[in-house]
Design a protein around this motif. Structure first.
Motif, PDB file in Angstrom:
ATOM      1  N   ARG A  12       0.797  -1.297   0.112  1.00 49.58           N
ATOM      2  CA  ARG A  12      -0.078   0.045  -0.091  1.00 49.58           C
ATOM      3  C   ARG A  12       0.765   1.098   0.089  1.00 49.58           C
ATOM      4  NH1 ARG A  12      -3.363  -3.227   3.575  1.00 49.58           N
ATOM      5  NH2 ARG A  12      -2.438  -2.134   5.192  1.00 49.58           N
ATOM      6  N   GLU A  13       1.993   1.165   0.761  1.00 48.50           N
ATOM      7  CA  GLU A  13       2.904   2.212   0.895  1.00 48.50           C
ATOM      8  C   GLU A  13       3.523   2.460  -0.640  1.00 48.50           C
ATOM      9  OE1 GLU A  13       5.808   1.592   3.757  1.00 48.50           O
ATOM     10  OE2 GLU A  13       4.332   2.067   5.408  1.00 48.50           O
ATOM     11  N   LEU A  14       3.743   1.499  -1.394  1.00 46.82           N
ATOM     12  CA  LEU A  14       4.262   1.654  -2.803  1.00 46.82           C
ATOM     13  C   LEU A  14       3.175   2.243  -3.712  1.00 46.82           C
ATOM     14  CD1 LEU A  14       6.532  -1.613  -2.927  1.00 46.82           C
ATOM     15  CD2 LEU A  14       7.422   0.778  -2.579  1.00 46.82           C
ATOM     16  N   GLU A  15       2.077   1.735  -3.497  1.00 47.63           N
ATOM     17  CA  GLU A  15       0.947   2.079  -4.267  1.00 47.63           C
ATOM     18  C   GLU A  15       0.851   3.737  -3.873  1.00 47.63           C
ATOM     19  OE1 GLU A  15      -3.656   1.224  -5.248  1.00 47.63           O
ATOM     20  OE2 GLU A  15      -2.537  -0.063  -3.531  1.00 47.63           O
ATOM     21  N   ARG A  16       0.916   4.166  -2.743  1.00 44.51           N
ATOM     22  CA  ARG A  16       0.726   5.574  -2.662  1.00 44.51           C
ATOM     23  C   ARG A  16       1.978   6.369  -3.125  1.00 44.51           C
ATOM     24  NH1 ARG A  16      -1.296   3.759   2.652  1.00 44.51           N
ATOM     25  NH2 ARG A  16       0.677   3.914   3.509  1.00 44.51           N
ATOM     26  N   GLU A  17       3.069   5.795  -2.999  1.00 47.26           N
ATOM     27  CA  GLU A  17       4.179   6.546  -3.504  1.00 47.26           C
ATOM     28  C   GLU A  17       3.995   6.738  -5.157  1.00 47.26           C
ATOM     29  OE1 GLU A  17       7.647   8.593  -3.424  1.00 47.26           O
ATOM     30  OE2 GLU A  17       6.450   8.137  -1.724  1.00 47.26           O
ATOM     31  N   SER A  18       3.585   5.422  -5.417  1.00 45.31           N
ATOM     32  CA  SER A  18       3.560   5.784  -7.242  1.00 45.31           C
ATOM     33  C   SER A  18       2.339   6.679  -7.645  1.00 45.31           C
ATOM     34  CB  SER A  18       3.060   4.302  -7.511  1.00 45.31           C
ATOM     35  OG  SER A  18       2.733   4.241  -9.080  1.00 45.31           O
ATOM     36  N   GLU A  19       1.346   6.796  -6.995  1.00 46.65           N
ATOM     37  CA  GLU A  19       0.332   7.724  -6.976  1.00 46.65           C
ATOM     38  C   GLU A  19       0.945   9.192  -7.108  1.00 46.65           C
ATOM     39  OE1 GLU A  19      -2.877   7.071  -4.464  1.00 46.65           O
ATOM     40  OE2 GLU A  19      -3.605   5.185  -5.408  1.00 46.65           O
ATOM     41  N   ARG A  20       1.621   9.494  -5.808  1.00 45.80           N
ATOM     42  CA  ARG A  20       2.233  10.738  -5.593  1.00 45.80           C
ATOM     43  C   ARG A  20       3.309  10.996  -6.776  1.00 45.80           C
ATOM     44  NH1 ARG A  20       2.637   9.374   0.051  1.00 45.80           N
ATOM     45  NH2 ARG A  20       4.687   8.366  -0.373  1.00 45.80           N
ATOM     46  N   GLN A  21       3.985  10.107  -7.168  1.00 44.77           N
ATOM     47  CA  GLN A  21       4.836  10.245  -8.376  1.00 44.77           C
ATOM     48  C   GLN A  21       4.185  10.677  -9.592  1.00 44.77           C
ATOM     49  OE1 GLN A  21       7.515   7.059  -8.579  1.00 44.77           O
ATOM     50  NE2 GLN A  21       8.908   7.570  -6.865  1.00 44.77           N
ATOM     51  N   SER A  22       2.951   9.879  -9.839  1.00 46.17           N
ATOM     52  CA  SER A  22       2.035  10.067 -10.922  1.00 46.17           C
ATOM     53  C   SER A  22       1.609  11.479 -10.987  1.00 46.17           C
ATOM     54  CB  SER A  22       1.085   9.097 -11.058  1.00 46.17           C
ATOM     55  OG  SER A  22       1.561   7.807 -11.028  1.00 46.17           O
ATOM     56  N   GLU A  23       1.189  12.029  -9.819  1.00 48.57           N
ATOM     57  CA  GLU A  23       0.584  13.447  -9.624  1.00 48.57           C
ATOM     58  C   GLU A  23       1.964  14.401  -9.817  1.00 48.57           C
ATOM     59  OE1 GLU A  23      -1.015  13.643  -5.777  1.00 48.57           O
ATOM     60  OE2 GLU A  23      -2.683  12.557  -6.087  1.00 48.57           O
ATOM     61  N   GLN A  24       3.203  14.155  -9.525  1.00 49.83           N
ATOM     62  CA  GLN A  24       4.339  14.933  -9.666  1.00 49.83           C
ATOM     63  C   GLN A  24       4.690  15.057 -11.070  1.00 49.83           C
ATOM     64  OE1 GLN A  24       7.450  13.790  -7.202  1.00 49.83           O
ATOM     65  NE2 GLN A  24       6.494  14.507  -5.294  1.00 49.83           N
ATOM     66  N   GLN A  25       4.391  13.826 -12.002  1.00 44.75           N
ATOM     67  CA  GLN A  25       4.680  14.045 -13.359  1.00 44.75           C
ATOM     68  C   GLN A  25       3.509  14.633 -14.030  1.00 44.75           C
ATOM     69  OE1 GLN A  25       7.460  12.629 -14.800  1.00 44.75           O
ATOM     70  NE2 GLN A  25       6.725  12.977 -16.788  1.00 44.75           N
ATOM     71  N   ALA A  26       2.399  14.714 -13.774  1.00 46.90           N
ATOM     72  CA  ALA A  26       1.281  15.134 -14.126  1.00 46.90           C
ATOM     73  C   ALA A  26       1.505  16.837 -14.065  1.00 46.90           C
ATOM     74  CB  ALA A  26      -0.126  14.775 -13.881  1.00 46.90           C
ATOM     75  N   GLN A  27       2.106  17.159 -12.897  1.00 42.01           N
ATOM     76  CA  GLN A  27       2.221  18.671 -12.655  1.00 42.01           C
ATOM     77  C   GLN A  27       3.399  19.121 -13.256  1.00 42.01           C
ATOM     78  OE1 GLN A  27       2.966  19.049  -8.483  1.00 42.01           O
ATOM     79  NE2 GLN A  27       0.758  18.548  -7.806  1.00 42.01           N
ATOM     80  N   ILE A  28       4.297  18.303 -13.564  1.00 41.23           N
ATOM     81  CA  ILE A  28       5.667  18.636 -14.421  1.00 41.23           C
ATOM     82  C   ILE A  28       5.210  18.844 -15.916  1.00 41.23           C
ATOM     83  CG2 ILE A  28       7.798  17.823 -15.367  1.00 41.23           C
ATOM     84  CD1 ILE A  28       8.350  16.638 -12.664  1.00 41.23           C
ATOM     85  N   GLU A  29       4.288  17.897 -16.561  1.00 42.89           N
ATOM     86  CA  GLU A  29       3.812  18.118 -17.687  1.00 42.89           C
ATOM     87  C   GLU A  29       3.046  19.176 -17.763  1.00 42.89           C
ATOM     88  OE1 GLU A  29       1.676  14.420 -18.657  1.00 42.89           O
ATOM     89  OE2 GLU A  29       3.356  13.208 -18.669  1.00 42.89           O
ATOM     90  N   LEU A  30       1.906  19.552 -16.848  1.00 48.50           N
ATOM     91  CA  LEU A  30       1.354  20.845 -17.104  1.00 48.50           C
ATOM     92  C   LEU A  30       2.260  22.322 -16.990  1.00 48.50           C
ATOM     93  CD1 LEU A  30      -1.604  21.859 -16.830  1.00 48.50           C
ATOM     94  CD2 LEU A  30      -1.483  22.139 -14.518  1.00 48.50           C
ATOM     95  N   LYS A  31       3.354  22.007 -16.292  1.00 50.67           N
ATOM     96  CA  LYS A  31       4.122  23.249 -16.328  1.00 50.67           C
ATOM     97  C   LYS A  31       4.697  23.506 -17.559  1.00 50.67           C
ATOM     98  CE  LYS A  31       4.814  23.516 -11.300  1.00 50.67           C
ATOM     99  NZ  LYS A  31       5.833  23.476 -10.218  1.00 50.67           N
ATOM    100  N   ASN A  32       5.164  22.108 -18.254  1.00 51.84           N
ATOM    101  CA  ASN A  32       5.928  22.122 -19.608  1.00 51.84           C
ATOM    102  C   ASN A  32       4.895  22.701 -20.517  1.00 51.84           C
ATOM    103  OD1 ASN A  32       8.378  21.114 -18.617  1.00 51.84           O
ATOM    104  ND2 ASN A  32       7.691  19.031 -18.722  1.00 51.84           N
ATOM    105  N   LYS A  33       3.661  22.326 -20.466  1.00 56.10           N
ATOM    106  CA  LYS A  33       2.608  22.990 -21.358  1.00 56.10           C
ATOM    107  C   LYS A  33       2.556  24.375 -21.355  1.00 56.10           C
ATOM    108  CE  LYS A  33      -0.106  18.601 -21.718  1.00 56.10           C
ATOM    109  NZ  LYS A  33      -1.220  18.054 -21.427  1.00 56.10           N
ATOM    110  N   GLU A  34       2.450  24.615 -19.959  1.00 54.74           N
ATOM    111  CA  GLU A  34       2.368  26.287 -19.531  1.00 54.74           C
ATOM    112  C   GLU A  34       3.576  27.144 -20.101  1.00 54.74           C
ATOM    113  OE1 GLU A  34       1.911  26.772 -15.679  1.00 54.74           O
ATOM    114  OE2 GLU A  34      -0.296  25.902 -15.653  1.00 54.74           O
ATOM    115  N   LEU A  35       4.669  26.539 -20.135  1.00 58.45           N
ATOM    116  CA  LEU A  35       5.979  27.121 -20.353  1.00 58.45           C
ATOM    117  C   LEU A  35       5.928  27.417 -21.947  1.00 58.45           C
ATOM    118  CD1 LEU A  35       8.767  28.072 -19.950  1.00 58.45           C
ATOM    119  CD2 LEU A  35       9.626  25.594 -19.795  1.00 58.45           C
ATOM    120  N   VAL A  36       5.558  26.232 -22.728  1.00 59.08           N
ATOM    121  CA  VAL A  36       5.329  25.927 -24.196  1.00 59.08           C
ATOM    122  C   VAL A  36       4.512  27.352 -24.703  1.00 59.08           C
ATOM    123  CG1 VAL A  36       4.576  25.041 -26.306  1.00 59.08           C
ATOM    124  CG2 VAL A  36       5.976  23.877 -24.402  1.00 59.08           C
TER     125      VAL A  36
END
Length: 508
Positions: free
Chosen positions: A84-108
């Motif tokens: 469960r801890e690994l699953e939560r960590e994976s979800e957090r990493q997915s959220e961070q990746q989504a935020q990074i992608e959103l910032k990249n889109k805003e930068l473009v």
């Protein structure tokens, strides 16, 4: 006669031999029967011994199988927790990746807007050249009208910049107020910084104690967690367990109870409940001692016992790595010193400073901010109205009705922002000041940068030939944004950009 005598003797001898043989035969038969009986008895005893040994082996096998089964169940539960801890960590990493992608889109998108703005500026530059050519052939009134329209367009852009600055400032103030409200609410629910402040490590005398703490089918650990309101984390760390809880008072009670159980060695549900009760009594006595110690240090009297207990609980709470009870005592001393300087009652000021954060020791069952709840509690226990108002108004949630409220505000700010008060070390404080200076000095056109007032202000001196007045204003905004993005700091940091140009001539 001799023959008959000899024959009789022979017959006697033969008869004696026959009797001896018969007796020997019978004796052999009895001996054989006895040996056979003894053999049967030994055979039965050996069979019984074999059965007993087999029963013992079967019992030992069943006990070993049960022990291994319990260990397997505990291991499966641990693996499930880790999964469960690994699953939560994976979800957090997915959220961070989504935020990074959103910032990249805003930068473009911003880069595209910048390119469009550059293209538009080039068009405007060409248009100005054309207009300039037309102006040279215009009448005075026509040139005046054209100049006014051009000025309106230029001012419109500056008005938009000013509007954006004011809106940004308003949004920043709203965000800061929202952060303050959220932090105050989290403090009411006994949260602390998420380092090792929400967990306590208890050392075990041996690794075997972990199994005894868990108990058969986990009944001991369930009883302990239910009685203390904490979570016991038993992992692969040798000879230690972790007590996790956001409430520091509950965590301390659990630590005291667990150490007492380890010293006693008898761990079962009834002994766990008894030790938790004893630990709660010991904790209550410790809280009272801490509260009375703070009152003795400040030489204050006539404080209700419930208020004393709440003061003691403040010792187990932190605010930005600053002990809340020590902070309250420091604020009380500062209030008393300032009150003595300006001719006010130092005792009233001292009580107001000591009780200003007492609402942080109250649990979340009370509604309202810690300032209003603390003021209501000390009001119920007969505190002076000036002290009550100072506690309620120290975050400006209610109007200040006396100068003591202003004293508490000033002393609270002094205690919070003085160098090293809420920092982990003096090295961290020095590093933050240097980082502020480095951020300012790295900007184009900056000749010197100095952080003053313990890092609460940075003064930037620019080269007047490189940076214009408008550029100096834009430079201040750029430094502000970089400081907000790259640094963590208490309070605010004021950026002052200095642009000075001097002209001198010497008459001879």
């Amino acid at each position: 006669m001799n023959f008959d005598h000899i024959l009789g003797a022979l017959l006697g001898v033969v008869f004696g031999i026959l009797l001896t043989w018969i007796a020997t035969k019978r004796r052999s038969a009895r001996l054989e029967d006895a040996l056979r009986s003894q053999f049967d008895v030994e055979k039965r005893e050996a069979r019984l011994a074999q059965k007993e040994e087999r029963s013992e082996l079967e019992l030992l096998f069943k006990n070993k199988e049960l022990e291994l089964s319990h260990a397997l169940v505990a291991r499966e539960e641990e693996l499930q927790i880790r999964a469960r801890e690994l699953e939560r960590e994976s979800e957090r990493q997915s959220e961070q990746q989504a935020q990074i992608e959103l910032k990249n889109k805003e930068l473009v998108r911003e880069q595209r807007l910048l390119s469009e703005a550059e293209h538009e500026a080039e068009k405007i530059r060409r248009l100005y050249r054309l207009k300039l050519h037309q102006i040279t052939q215009m009448e005075r009134d026509e040139a005046r009208q054209l100049l006014m329209k051009s000025t309106e367009r230029e001012c419109a852009q500056e008005i938009r910049d000013l509007r954006q600055t004011l809106l940004g400032r308003a949004e920043t103030e709203v965000a800061n107020e929202a952060k303050r409200v959220l932090l105050a609410a989290m403090q009411r629910i006994t949260s602390q910084p998420m380092n090792d402040a929400t967990a306590t490590v208890v050392n075990l005398p041996s690794e075997e104690m972990k199994g005894r703490i868990i108990g058969r089918e986990g009944r001991n650990i369930r009883t302990f967690e239910h009685a203390t309101g904490t979570t016991l984390m038993i992992d692969e760390t040798p000879d230690s367990v972790l007590i996790s809880c956001f409430d520091p008072v509950r965590r301390e009670i659990a630590r005291i109870a667990l150490e007492a159980l380890l010293r006693d060695g008898r761990i079962h549900p009834s002994s766990i409940e008894d030790e938790v009760v004893k630990a709660e009594e010991e904790m209550h006595a410790n809280v009272i001692d801490l509260g009375e110690g703070a009152l003795r240090k400040l030489r204050l009297h006539d404080v209700h016992p419930e208020v004393v207990a709440l003061l003691g609980k403040l010792h187990y709470r932190l605010s930005n790595n600053q002990n809340t009870l020590a902070h309250s005592v420091e604020v009380a001393n500062l209030c008393a010193l300032i009150a003595s300087e300006i001719g006010l009652d130092p005792t009233i000021a001292k009580r107001a400073g000591l009780f200003h954060d007492i609402g942080k020791a109250v649990d979340e069952d009370y509604e309202g901010s810690h300032a209003s709840v603390g003021a209501e509690i000390i009001k119920q226990h007969g505190e002076d109205a000036r002290v009550v108002n100072a506690a309620a108004a120290h975050h400006q949630e209610v109007p200040a009705e006396s100068v003591y409220a202003g004293l508490v505000m000033v002393a609270d700010s002094l205690s919070a922002v003085r160098p090293g008060a809420r920092a982990s070390s003096i090295d961290g404080f020095i590093q933050r000041v240097r980082s502020i200076e480095d951020i300012a000095a790295a900007q184009a056109g900056v000749s010197e940068a100095y952080a003053v007032q313990a890092g609460r202000e940075v003064r930037v001196i620019v080269e007047p030939d490189v940076v214009s007045d408008e550029g100096a204003r834009q430079l201040a905004r750029t430094i502000r944004k970089k400081i907000e993005e790259q640094l963590n700091y208490p309070g605010t940091v004021e950026i002052t950009v200095i642009r000075e140009q001097r002209y001198s001539e010497t008459a001879v």
